[in-house]
Design an enzyme around this catalytic site. Structure first.
Site, PDB file in Angstrom:
ATOM      1  N   ARG A  50       0.837  -1.214   0.000  1.00 60.08           N
ATOM      2  CA  ARG A  50       0.000   0.000   0.000  1.00 60.08           C
ATOM      3  C   ARG A  50       0.866   1.255   0.000  1.00 60.08           C
ATOM      4  NH1 ARG A  50      -4.482   0.805   4.593  1.00 60.08           N
ATOM      5  NH2 ARG A  50      -2.626   1.178   5.847  1.00 60.08           N
ATOM      6  N   LYS A 149      -2.466   7.212   1.430  1.00 62.54           N
ATOM      7  CA  LYS A 149      -2.230   7.429   2.859  1.00 62.54           C
ATOM      8  C   LYS A 149      -1.135   8.479   2.987  1.00 62.54           C
ATOM      9  CE  LYS A 149      -2.115   4.605   7.016  1.00 62.54           C
ATOM     10  NZ  LYS A 149      -3.133   5.367   7.736  1.00 62.54           N
ATOM     11  N   GLU A 182     -15.923   6.930   5.893  1.00 66.87           N
ATOM     12  CA  GLU A 182     -15.179   6.160   6.899  1.00 66.87           C
ATOM     13  C   GLU A 182     -15.088   7.007   8.143  1.00 66.87           C
ATOM     14  OE1 GLU A 182     -11.081   5.502   5.760  1.00 66.87           O
ATOM     15  OE2 GLU A 182     -10.837   7.538   5.000  1.00 66.87           O
TER      16      GLU A 182
HETATM   17  N1  PMP Z   1      -9.034   5.108   7.394  1.00 63.89           N
HETATM   18  C1  PMP Z   1      -8.085   6.006   7.704  1.00 63.89           C
HETATM   19  C2  PMP Z   1      -8.300   7.419   7.335  1.00 63.89           C
HETATM   20  C3  PMP Z   1      -6.900   5.594   8.350  1.00 63.89           C
HETATM   21  O1  PMP Z   1      -5.955   6.485   8.638  1.00 63.89           O
HETATM   22  C4  PMP Z   1      -6.734   4.237   8.678  1.00 63.89           C
HETATM   23  C5  PMP Z   1      -5.466   3.780   9.336  1.00 63.89           C
HETATM   24  N2  PMP Z   1      -5.431   4.064  10.701  1.00 63.89           N
HETATM   25  C6  PMP Z   1      -7.768   3.339   8.379  1.00 63.89           C
HETATM   26  C7  PMP Z   1      -8.893   3.811   7.709  1.00 63.89           C
HETATM   27  C8  PMP Z   1      -7.648   1.886   8.706  1.00 63.89           C
HETATM   28  O2  PMP Z   1      -6.700   1.299   7.860  1.00 63.89           O
HETATM   29  P1  PMP Z   1      -5.807   0.054   8.321  1.00 63.89           P
HETATM   30  O3  PMP Z   1      -6.747  -1.029   8.682  1.00 63.89           O
HETATM   31  O4  PMP Z   1      -4.991  -0.259   7.132  1.00 63.89           O
HETATM   32  O5  PMP Z   1      -5.002   0.520   9.486  1.00 63.89           O
END
Ligand code: PMP
Length: 289
Positions: A50, A149, A182
């Site tokens: 990622r 990210k 989200e």
């Molecule tokens: N959405 C956002 C905006 C995030 O920063 C994160 C990570 N903390 C997630 C969702 C969850 O992603 P992951 O399961 O890959 O940590």
């Protein structure tokens, strides 16, 4: 603590970046948050993949290969004698001039911090979290795609401040069309009539690694999983709701905008997924030792 910066492990005191780094000046860079469980780095390959996808999207050349970055991450954990913890892997655009043009940045910086993690209080995992919808909408994917990210988290931070002001720990973020995207650092799932639903990436969700893991666990359990657009109405009328994230793991949600979700207690499917998730985190991952 030993911190990896540009190929070297240095002490915390020496772990410094320039004030001319565009990661600091403009949030120009990308990152990953990764967990260590039971002497292993959980889902390391998925996180590194990622990171490279984020890099590609912002035309940032990571000066290391996938394999080198995986090795440096594991080495940093070992240098810090960690068996459980949290890794922050950062790639900044590097040092440049005061102007925002990334062309002035010749050498991207790679930083790996391996440390402990502060999770939410155990009480919240046992009884579930209350969350609220906040006014700040999620970044448009046509402006700054939430799939990247990036080091620019101000959109999420504004939403987090609004959640804090409302006296809760997390916020539901909607997109500009009013569909659920989200939370500020977590993906969101609901269970309705035996099917698991989560917003699609096109609604403004990050392609969460925990989201993917939970979807796999659910499919193995022969549960129907789909990614439709969801509205607040769908959340309010869910049988169960939970959040997923590397830091949060799986967090039950029992109240949204004052509406009690399901029975008002973490639901049976959420509990089952939590159990299966922990079994996986404790038994899989890239060995550190
Ligand atoms: N959405 C956002 C905006 C995030 O920063 C994160 C990570 N903390 C997630 C969702 C969850 O992603 P992951 O399961 O890959 O940590």
């Amino acid at each position: 603590m030993k911190i990896f910066i540009d190929g070297k492990l240095c002490s915390e005191q020496d772990a410094k970046v320039s004030v001319f780094d565009h990661g600091l000046l403009y949030g120009d860079g990308i990152f990953e948050g990764i967990r260590i469980y039971n002497g292993r780095v959980f889902k390391l390959k998925e996180h590194i993949d990622r990171l490279f996808y984020s890099a590609k999207a912002i035309l940032l050349d990571i000066p290391m290969s996938h394999a080198e970055l995986m090795k440096a991450t594991v080495d940093t954990c070992r240098a810090n004698d960690l068996r459980v913890g949290y890794i922050r892997l950062i790639v900044t655009r590097g040092v440049g001039t005061l102007g925002l043009n990334p062309r002035s940045c010749k050498n991207p910086s790679v930083i790996i911090i391996a440390n402990t993690i502060q999770v939410y209080p155990a009480e919240l995992y046992a009884h579930g979290m209350s969350i609220v919808t906040v006014p700040t909408v999620r970044n448009l994917h046509s402006a700054l795609n939430p799939a990247i990210k990036s080091l620019n988290y101000l959109n999420n931070i504004l939403a987090k401040i609004e959640a804090n002001n409302a006296g809760v720990e997390e916020a539901v973020m909607l997109n500009s069309e009013g569909f659920v995207a989200e939370c500020t650092a977590d993906n969101l799932f609901i269970l309705k009539n035996g099917a698991l639903l989560t917003p699609p990436l096109s609604a403004g969700a990050l392609y969460g690694i925990t989201r993917g893991t939970v979807m796999e666990l659910a499919e193995k359990a022969a549960l129907k999983v789909s990614e439709p657009n969801l509205t607040r109405y769908d959340l309010f009328n869910a049988d169960e709701c939970f959040l997923t994230g590397t830091g949060a793991e799986i967090m039950p949600v029992v109240k949204i905008d004052g509406r009690v979700i399901g029975t008002g207690q973490p639901g049976p499917l959420t509990r089952k997924l939590v159990e299966e998730y922990h079994a996986l985190t404790n038994s899989t991952g890239e060995p550190i030792y």
